[in-house]
Structures are given as structure tokens and as C-alpha cells.
Design an enzyme around this catalytic site. Sequence first.
Site, mmCIF file in Angstrom:
data_model
loop_
_atom_site.group_PDB
_atom_site.id
_atom_site.type_symbol
_atom_site.label_atom_id
_atom_site.label_comp_id
_atom_site.label_asym_id
_atom_site.label_seq_id
_atom_site.Cartn_x
_atom_site.Cartn_y
_atom_site.Cartn_z
ATOM 1 N N ASP A 8 -42.320 -2.049 1.317
ATOM 2 C CA ASP A 8 -41.098 -2.556 1.145
ATOM 3 C C ASP A 8 -40.174 -2.697 2.319
ATOM 4 O O ASP A 8 -40.714 -1.763 3.311
ATOM 5 C CB ASP A 8 -40.253 -1.577 0.056
ATOM 6 C CG ASP A 8 -39.019 -1.885 -0.344
ATOM 7 O OD1 ASP A 8 -38.619 -3.296 -0.483
ATOM 8 O OD2 ASP A 8 -38.004 -1.194 -0.564
ATOM 9 N N LEU A 9 -39.098 -3.184 2.224
ATOM 10 C CA LEU A 9 -38.177 -3.598 3.498
ATOM 11 C C LEU A 9 -37.160 -2.428 3.552
ATOM 12 O O LEU A 9 -36.932 -1.261 4.357
ATOM 13 C CB LEU A 9 -37.712 -4.825 3.818
ATOM 14 C CG LEU A 9 -36.898 -5.200 4.825
ATOM 15 C CD1 LEU A 9 -37.786 -4.950 6.237
ATOM 16 C CD2 LEU A 9 -36.531 -6.360 4.898
ATOM 17 N N ASP A 10 -36.251 -2.731 2.613
ATOM 18 C CA ASP A 10 -34.991 -1.967 2.664
ATOM 19 C C ASP A 10 -35.194 -0.613 2.414
ATOM 20 O O ASP A 10 -35.821 -0.355 1.195
ATOM 21 C CB ASP A 10 -33.664 -2.645 1.628
ATOM 22 C CG ASP A 10 -33.316 -4.014 2.248
ATOM 23 O OD1 ASP A 10 -33.421 -4.123 3.572
ATOM 24 O OD2 ASP A 10 -33.010 -4.734 1.518
ATOM 25 N N THR A 16 -30.854 -1.997 5.451
ATOM 26 C CA THR A 16 -29.783 -2.852 5.432
ATOM 27 C C THR A 16 -29.337 -2.900 4.076
ATOM 28 O O THR A 16 -28.509 -3.692 3.808
ATOM 29 C CB THR A 16 -30.676 -4.361 5.604
ATOM 30 O OG1 THR A 16 -31.521 -4.608 4.373
ATOM 31 C CG2 THR A 16 -31.420 -4.643 6.767
ATOM 32 N N LYS A 44 -30.912 -1.720 -5.787
ATOM 33 C CA LYS A 44 -32.144 -1.432 -4.779
ATOM 34 C C LYS A 44 -33.352 -1.817 -5.385
ATOM 35 O O LYS A 44 -33.660 -1.492 -6.474
ATOM 36 C CB LYS A 44 -32.054 -0.142 -4.239
ATOM 37 C CG LYS A 44 -30.901 0.392 -3.349
ATOM 38 C CD LYS A 44 -30.875 1.801 -2.975
ATOM 39 C CE LYS A 44 -30.031 2.060 -1.804
ATOM 40 N NZ LYS A 44 -30.037 3.529 -1.311
ATOM 41 N N GLY A 45 -33.960 -2.691 -4.598
ATOM 42 C CA GLY A 45 -35.349 -2.994 -4.962
ATOM 43 C C GLY A 45 -35.475 -4.164 -6.016
ATOM 44 O O GLY A 45 -36.565 -4.352 -6.452
ATOM 45 N N ILE A 46 -34.248 -4.552 -6.501
ATOM 46 C CA ILE A 46 -34.515 -5.717 -7.481
ATOM 47 C C ILE A 46 -34.052 -7.152 -6.893
ATOM 48 O O ILE A 46 -33.457 -7.000 -5.839
ATOM 49 C CB ILE A 46 -33.737 -5.193 -8.834
ATOM 50 C CG1 ILE A 46 -32.142 -5.345 -8.568
ATOM 51 C CG2 ILE A 46 -34.214 -4.099 -9.514
ATOM 52 C CD1 ILE A 46 -31.468 -5.070 -9.834
ATOM 53 N N ARG A 48 -32.313 -10.755 -6.251
ATOM 54 C CA ARG A 48 -30.891 -11.256 -6.013
ATOM 55 C C ARG A 48 -30.082 -11.669 -7.251
ATOM 56 O O ARG A 48 -29.128 -11.325 -7.482
ATOM 57 C CB ARG A 48 -30.819 -12.464 -4.907
ATOM 58 C CG ARG A 48 -29.425 -12.855 -4.500
ATOM 59 C CD ARG A 48 -29.413 -14.162 -3.539
ATOM 60 N NE ARG A 48 -30.161 -13.761 -2.502
ATOM 61 C CZ ARG A 48 -30.793 -14.743 -1.679
ATOM 62 N NH1 ARG A 48 -30.546 -15.904 -2.087
ATOM 63 N NH2 ARG A 48 -31.750 -14.382 -0.746
ATOM 64 N N SER A 115 -41.232 -7.264 -0.239
ATOM 65 C CA SER A 115 -39.832 -7.067 -0.459
ATOM 66 C C SER A 115 -39.279 -8.232 -1.341
ATOM 67 O O SER A 115 -39.539 -9.333 -1.235
ATOM 68 C CB SER A 115 -39.109 -7.239 0.895
ATOM 69 O OG SER A 115 -37.623 -6.991 0.777
ATOM 70 N N ALA A 116 -38.244 -7.648 -2.083
ATOM 71 C CA ALA A 116 -37.469 -8.854 -2.938
ATOM 72 C C ALA A 116 -36.683 -9.471 -1.803
ATOM 73 O O ALA A 116 -35.926 -10.552 -2.374
ATOM 74 C CB ALA A 116 -36.764 -7.942 -3.989
ATOM 75 N N SER A 117 -36.437 -9.150 -0.936
ATOM 76 C CA SER A 117 -35.601 -9.861 0.032
ATOM 77 C C SER A 117 -36.161 -11.067 0.564
ATOM 78 O O SER A 117 -37.194 -11.063 1.294
ATOM 79 C CB SER A 117 -35.070 -8.947 1.429
ATOM 80 O OG SER A 117 -34.495 -9.739 2.216
ATOM 81 N N ASN A 119 -34.799 -12.512 3.134
ATOM 82 C CA ASN A 119 -34.465 -12.479 4.389
ATOM 83 C C ASN A 119 -35.487 -11.481 5.086
ATOM 84 O O ASN A 119 -35.224 -11.458 6.294
ATOM 85 C CB ASN A 119 -32.974 -11.937 4.642
ATOM 86 C CG ASN A 119 -32.024 -13.146 3.952
ATOM 87 O OD1 ASN A 119 -32.029 -14.125 4.618
ATOM 88 N ND2 ASN A 119 -31.512 -12.535 2.933
ATOM 89 N N LYS A 146 -39.778 -6.597 -9.377
ATOM 90 C CA LYS A 146 -39.908 -5.236 -9.464
ATOM 91 C C LYS A 146 -38.999 -4.891 -10.718
ATOM 92 O O LYS A 146 -37.913 -5.380 -10.849
ATOM 93 C CB LYS A 146 -39.676 -4.417 -8.614
ATOM 94 C CG LYS A 146 -40.417 -4.797 -7.117
ATOM 95 C CD LYS A 146 -39.957 -4.138 -5.888
ATOM 96 C CE LYS A 146 -40.571 -4.509 -4.638
ATOM 97 N NZ LYS A 146 -39.902 -4.112 -3.342
ATOM 98 N N GLU A 170 -42.272 2.696 -0.841
ATOM 99 C CA GLU A 170 -41.287 2.240 -1.480
ATOM 100 C C GLU A 170 -40.218 3.416 -1.519
ATOM 101 O O GLU A 170 -40.406 4.567 -1.423
ATOM 102 C CB GLU A 170 -41.399 1.839 -2.936
ATOM 103 C CG GLU A 170 -41.620 0.447 -3.391
ATOM 104 C CD GLU A 170 -40.410 -0.278 -3.232
ATOM 105 O OE1 GLU A 170 -39.502 0.197 -3.076
ATOM 106 O OE2 GLU A 170 -40.670 -1.543 -3.447
ATOM 107 N N ASP A 171 -38.668 3.137 -1.612
ATOM 108 C CA ASP A 171 -37.813 3.875 -1.693
ATOM 109 C C ASP A 171 -36.961 3.811 -3.097
ATOM 110 O O ASP A 171 -35.974 4.518 -3.121
ATOM 111 C CB ASP A 171 -36.751 3.725 -0.549
ATOM 112 C CG ASP A 171 -35.829 2.539 -0.635
ATOM 113 O OD1 ASP A 171 -36.351 1.541 -1.057
ATOM 114 O OD2 ASP A 171 -34.572 2.827 -0.435
#
Length: 219
Positions: A8-10, A16, A44-46, A48, A115-117, A119, A146, A170-171
Amino acid sequence: MIKGFIFDLDGVLTDTAEYHYQAWKRMADKLTIPLDREMNEQLKGISRMDSLDRILALGNQTDRYSVEEKERLADEKNEDYKKLILDVTPADLLPGIAELLADLKAAGIRLALASASKNGPVIMEKLGIADLFETVVDPAGLKNGKPDPEIFIKGAEQLQLKPKECVGVEDAQAGIEAINAAGIFSVGVGTKEMMEKADYAVANTNELKLMDILKKANS
């Protein structure tokens, strides 16, 4: 044998989340919806659009906007967010991540981002780690977010590996549930309560040590 790591990213590679919160907070304020940091934890993790739906539900405004209007609100938030992340640099990698990525590459373990992002690729470039990753799952091409396992199953497929050959990091609770449902060994970063469903968990990213993870995953 573990041959791939899917990140995952964030909250895992960088944080971020604060920028996301600021952008959602500005939008919520415009809509007179009382978004606070506690509520932001649920975002978090879902995706936009899922985040927007939760914010609108918080303000009892779910039925006030059409699909097109919701998409415009989400786009406005994202444009605000993209301005906020312009200042991201390699110094924004979370503690221990640069060392972990270096150890993974030295061990010949392949890397993917899940990542769900949307970006994600831009942020990875700014962090200076884009070249370390073989593949990035495009969240725009997914049917489900997710905790559905689709994004991690896709990550394994893009690495041309079986789920059992991968580790997912993941976080967020939704992310851990997604990894587990994909049949991938799950590594969580966070409190014991938040990460209780993870196969292996640490409190902070600087505790993510490759040999410890592989020992657990291969046991």
C-alpha cells in the site's frame, strides 16, 4: 518461497494521509459537514468515491447530489490534494522504508504497488522509488475497492506470481482484510487493535525488517 511484496502507499511507504485530510476537510467545510481527524481514520485505505460517500453520509447529504455532482466534488478534492503533494521529496519516505526496499531488491524480491490512490505513480516519482517497483495496479481499472481482495490479486497477477508467493503490506484494516481474502501473507503497520487480523504486525515502519517478515511468512 516469497518472491514478491505488494505495498500500500499511504501510511506504509510515506504519509500523505495528512494531505488527504486537509483536502477532504476543506471540501467538507464548504458543504458544512463536520469532518474531524477521528472520522478521517475511517477514510484510510478506501477509494475516493467511497470516502466522499462516507463524508456525505456524515452530513446527511447522501441524496443531495447526483452521480455527476459527486464526481465533480471528488475531482475538486483531488485537484486540491495534488497541489498539496507538490512538495513531497525522498525525505518523506517513512522511517526504515528506504532500507527495506533496498534489502528487497538485493534479495531479488519483486515489488508492486496496490494503492487506492490514483496519484500513486506521481508520489512514487517524487519519493524517488518508482524505478524499484515492477508494476503499479491501476485503481481506475478495478471493480471493487478494499476490503475486496481484487487490488491485491491483481498485484500478484501483474508480478506473474501466485498469491502464496507474495507478502502484502498495509496500515488500514480494510487493506489487511483485502490481503487476507486474496490468500496473501499480510503484514500490518499500526496498533494491535487495528492490526489484529494481520498475519504479522509491527507498530511502526522502522520495525519492518525483511528477515523477520520472511521468517514469519515461510514458517
